[in-house]
Design a protein around this motif. Structure first.
Motif, PDB file in Angstrom:
ATOM      1  N   THR A   1       0.801  -1.120  -0.072  1.00  0.00           N
ATOM      2  CA  THR A   1      -0.031   0.003   0.047  1.00  0.00           C
ATOM      3  C   THR A   1       0.706   1.163  -0.112  1.00  0.00           C
ATOM      4  N   PHE A   2       0.696   2.184  -0.726  1.00  0.00           N
ATOM      5  CA  PHE A   2       1.245   3.263  -1.013  1.00  0.00           C
ATOM      6  C   PHE A   2       0.274   4.362  -1.502  1.00  0.00           C
ATOM      7  N   ASP A   3      -0.121   5.141  -0.237  1.00  0.00           N
ATOM      8  CA  ASP A   3      -1.306   6.049  -0.652  1.00  0.00           C
ATOM      9  C   ASP A   3      -0.736   7.521  -0.631  1.00  0.00           C
ATOM     10  N   ASN A   4      -0.889   8.043  -1.870  1.00  0.00           N
ATOM     11  CA  ASN A   4      -0.343   9.223  -2.101  1.00  0.00           C
ATOM     12  C   ASN A   4      -1.487  10.463  -2.309  1.00  0.00           C
ATOM     13  N   LYS A   5      -2.697   9.978  -1.912  1.00  0.00           N
ATOM     14  CA  LYS A   5      -3.823  11.001  -2.391  1.00  0.00           C
ATOM     15  C   LYS A   5      -4.237  11.587  -3.725  1.00  0.00           C
ATOM     16  N   VAL A   6      -3.782  10.658  -4.708  1.00  0.00           N
ATOM     17  CA  VAL A   6      -3.896  10.924  -6.080  1.00  0.00           C
ATOM     18  C   VAL A   6      -4.844   9.753  -6.633  1.00  0.00           C
ATOM     19  N   LEU A   7      -5.744  10.405  -7.681  1.00  0.00           N
ATOM     20  CA  LEU A   7      -6.712   9.512  -8.607  1.00  0.00           C
ATOM     21  C   LEU A   7      -6.251   9.683  -9.772  1.00  0.00           C
ATOM     22  N   ARG A   8      -6.742   8.728 -10.775  1.00  0.00           N
ATOM     23  CA  ARG A   8      -6.354   8.723 -12.120  1.00  0.00           C
ATOM     24  C   ARG A   8      -7.773   9.040 -12.827  1.00  0.00           C
ATOM     25  N   PHE A   9      -7.946  10.258 -13.652  1.00  0.00           N
ATOM     26  CA  PHE A   9      -9.151  10.460 -14.531  1.00  0.00           C
ATOM     27  C   PHE A   9      -8.590  10.481 -15.866  1.00  0.00           C
ATOM     28  N   CYS A  10      -9.533   9.709 -16.526  1.00  0.00           N
ATOM     29  CA  CYS A  10      -9.261   9.550 -18.157  1.00  0.00           C
ATOM     30  C   CYS A  10     -10.044  10.899 -18.933  1.00  0.00           C
ATOM     31  N   PHE A  11      -9.338  11.549 -19.424  1.00  0.00           N
ATOM     32  CA  PHE A  11      -9.865  12.707 -20.164  1.00  0.00           C
ATOM     33  C   PHE A  11     -10.263  12.206 -21.806  1.00  0.00           C
ATOM     34  N   ALA A  12     -10.285  10.942 -22.228  1.00  0.00           N
ATOM     35  CA  ALA A  12     -10.317  10.770 -23.455  1.00  0.00           C
ATOM     36  C   ALA A  12     -11.948  10.781 -23.642  1.00  0.00           C
ATOM     37  N   LYS A  13     -12.653  11.821 -23.414  1.00  0.00           N
ATOM     38  CA  LYS A  13     -13.927  11.825 -23.360  1.00  0.00           C
ATOM     39  C   LYS A  13     -14.533  13.198 -24.173  1.00  0.00           C
ATOM     40  N   SER A  14     -15.711  13.163 -24.467  1.00  0.00           N
ATOM     41  CA  SER A  14     -16.273  14.351 -25.278  1.00  0.00           C
ATOM     42  C   SER A  14     -16.374  15.547 -24.312  1.00  0.00           C
ATOM     43  N   ASN A  15     -16.297  16.690 -24.958  1.00  0.00           N
ATOM     44  CA  ASN A  15     -16.138  18.008 -23.914  1.00  0.00           C
ATOM     45  C   ASN A  15     -17.370  18.165 -23.048  1.00  0.00           C
ATOM     46  N   GLU A  16     -18.391  17.614 -23.606  1.00  0.00           N
ATOM     47  CA  GLU A  16     -19.447  17.642 -22.652  1.00  0.00           C
ATOM     48  C   GLU A  16     -19.451  16.822 -21.426  1.00  0.00           C
TER      49      GLU A  16
END
Ligand code: GLN
Length: 379
Positions: free
Chosen positions: A352-367
């Motif tokens: 466990t290495f908790d760095n308080k980061v989450l990954r978000f995918c931005f391959a999405k429509s602008n909407e």
């Protein structure tokens, strides 16, 4: 009772988070896949080849016209010639290529150097082959590699080093300096490099992709894996390829032929035609940089901290100003209560290495990005 060969493996985080997003009707920025259309021309081409009867087994390593255009593309981009006859194999996506490469090389007790956070399919493949992962942590704050540490980790048992640039999940990239270091450290050894380059066409801010193929001394001992799914917005087609020198590729194909034998014939013919026009993949950097920048702009004024994102279609967000919770708990909260699903980066570490980061995918429509950001800036 079954004595599991992978006792610590459960369902992948991508499946868990996508399912949770669906269940709670959250915007799904977790699993990495685009929500926009595949080129109509490419779909037409597949249709054409299916109608023309390209519906039976392809040759085991892939159809020749596709292998030829892969050779040409690799040469044009990275100046290294691969022989389509003996050095290129079309695969059912990047994951299959990675599994095949590892299986063809790694034996019981062989050591494989893996950088953490690491994409989740490497480890099970190493373990199923009896290999021993040797973990090296990427350095904060930019997830870079400390090459002294790598040098120290190399032993007479080191069989393979797995690298990944642009890097999933962090979006960091390797520079020419990194590859020169790797080349130097492993010079004269038999260490095989497995280079996961599935995001090779998604780099930002003018950076050029440093493929292992640009470093002939290194490429002599390397498998390079790429993905059509990432490049053509078609992750569900599960199409990719691997290039490697003939001696390595011969071993790769021994496994490949009994794992899948060959992959989708009509799509291969369509890709062979589509790849003739390099504009079909060359605009990807600009397209995704605009997405990255748009998502960042939408998040202006929020309490999330944006980590540098130099490649891939992922953005890491630091939430340490918002919550004390651990990444898995916070990602769950965001999905269920806020309505945006992401991927906790902590799952890509063996400890466990908790760095308080989450990954978000931005391959999405602008909407989609707008709707997600609207929820995130309220936190
Ligand atoms: N590569 C995708 C990601 O990083 C996931 C692929 C999968 O679900 N196996 O999100």
């Amino acid at each position: 009772m079954i004595n599991s060969k992978l006792p610590n493996v459960g369902t992948t985080i991508f499946t868990i988070m996508s399912k949770m997003a669906e269940e709670y009707n959250a915007i799904n920025l977790s699993q990495g896949f685009p929500d926009f259309e595949v080129s109509a021309e490419l779909i037409e081409l597949i249709n054409k080849h299916m109608k023309a009867g390209k519906n039976q087994y392809a040759p085991m390593p892939g159809i020749m016209p596709l292998r030829e255009i892969i050779a040409e593309k690799t040469y044009n981009l990275y100046s290294l010639k691969y022989n389509p006859e003996t050095e290129i194999t079309v695969t059912a996506g990047g994951t299959q290529a990675i599994y095949t490469a590892i299986t063809s090389i790694v034996r019981e007790d062989d050591e494989v150097i893996v950088f953490e956070p690491s994409y989740d399919c490497y480890l099970p493949a190493i373990e199923l082959n009896g290999g021993r992962p040797i973990f090296i942590q990427l350095k904060q704050p930019d997830y870079s590699i400390d090459w002294n540490e790598v040098q120290k980790a190399i032993s007479s048992r080191t069989k393979m080093i797995i690298i990944n640039s642009p890097h999933n999940p962090t979006g960091s990239i390797m520079t020419a300096f990194d590859l020169e270091k790797l080349s130097k450290i492993t010079a004269g050894s038999n260490i095989v490099i497995l280079s996961d380059e599935v995001y090779e066409h998604i780099l930002f801010d003018g950076y050029e992709h440093q493929s292992v193929a640009r470093f002939p001394k290194l490429a002599e001992r390397s498998f390079i894996v790429s993905s059509f799914g990432k490049t053509f917005h078609a992750t569900g087609w599960k199409m990719g390829y691997c290039v490697a020198p003939a001696v390595l590729m011969a071993e790769f194909r021994k496994v490949h032929q009994f794992l899948v034998f060959s992959v989708n014939t009509a799509i291969q013919y369509a890709l062979a035609e589509f790849l003739q026009n390099e504009n079909n993949y060359k605009g990807l950097e600009k397209f995704y940089q605009e997405k990255r920048d748009y998502f960042a702009k939408l998040l202006k004024g929020s309490r999330f901290g944006l980590k540098p994102a130099s490649g891939t279609y992922f953005q890491l967000l630091d939430y340490s100003k918002i919550s004390e919770e651990k990444e898995i708990a916070f990602a769950e909260y965001l999905t269920k209560k806020v309505g945006v699903a992401s991927i906790p980066v902590s799952v890509f570490y063996h400890k466990t290495f908790d760095n308080k980061v989450l990954r978000f995918c931005f391959a999405k429509s602008n909407e989609t990005l707008e709707k997600a950001a609207e929820k995130l800036i309220k936190l």
